[in-house]
Design a protein around this motif. Structure first.
Motif: not given
Length: 247
Positions: A198-219
């Protein structure tokens, strides 16, 4: 012997993603698991097969939690298949799908969660644990804005969390604890994919803000851990998203 040997768990929305991984981890601790699906029976059966291949016990049960009979079907399956119900993981959520009604998010993320808890708590013994899975975007929605595309879902999930927390006094009377696991955006989930679409680039932008994102397995590992953790009822376990915690 795992910590959940002789116990049984229901994991809602567990035919794939976080729910499927959490179901496998609970089974690895000895729990017999009810794997819940709404439409995708082959996926759920594959999760069950994997658990059984590893020496665990599981059963796949199709149930729409927004239907009047859905929650009871899962509880009945746990009791009939395993004779007990000790852990309830409220993982199922949604609201961004196409072709659903305007009120679907509230029906699933609030009403169905309460109905599932009500059906399960009637049969859970003292010492049992309920784990509600949510997101930082929902948990913090009243203080931290989220994307317009996700706000209705976030508010419905926050309403669900509030409704479940309102049940804590009744759960305490039964000796049942409720724990909330709130995570930042998780790589590989359906919600993250839909938001990025819906909003291209959302995941990449959040990854940059947070430093890293958890994977499904990690969460999922954090969700499963909170089914066993020695924490008080009402505890919220935060996974990732340090900027939310300092907001």
């Amino acid at each position: 012997m795992g910590q959940l040997e002789g116990k049984a768990a229901i994991v809602t929305g567990s035919s794939r993603g976080i729910g499927a991984e959490a179901a496998k981890l609970l089974a690895a601790e000895g729990a017999a698991v009810v794997v819940n699906y709404r439409q995708k029976a082959p996926r759920a059966n594959k999760v069950v097969a994997g658990i059984e291949a590893a020496g665990g016990r599981a059963v796949a049960v199709g149930a729409d939690l927004t239907s009047p009979e859905g929650p009871a079907a899962l509880v009945d399956a746990a009791l009939e298949s395993f004779g007990t119900l000790d852990v309830l993981v409220l993982n199922a959520s949604g609201g961004m799908e196409t072709g659903v009604g305007d009120d679907y998010a509230l029906k699933l993320n609030r009403d169905a969660q309460v109905n599932m808890l009500t059906a399960a708590a009637e049969h859970m013994k003292p010492g049992s644990r309920v784990v509600f899975v949510t997101s930082h975007q929902a948990h913090f929605i009243n203080t931290v804005p989220t994307m317009p595309e996700y706000e209705p879902v976030a508010r419905s999930k926050r309403a669900g969390e509030d409704a479940l927390r309102a049940r804590i006094p009744q759960l305490e009377e039964k000796g049942i604890t409720l724990v909330v696991v709130s995570g930042d955006m998780i790589e590989g989930t359906v919600t993250a994919t839909l938001l990025d679409r819906a909003n291209p680039g959302t995941i990449e932008a959040r990854r940059e803000e947070a430093g890293r994102l958890y994977s499904v397995e990690e969460f999922a590992a954090e969700v499963a851990r909170m089914a066993l953790a020695d924490v008080p009822t009402g505890h919220t376990e935060y996974v990732g998203g340090a900027d939310y915690l300092s907001a």
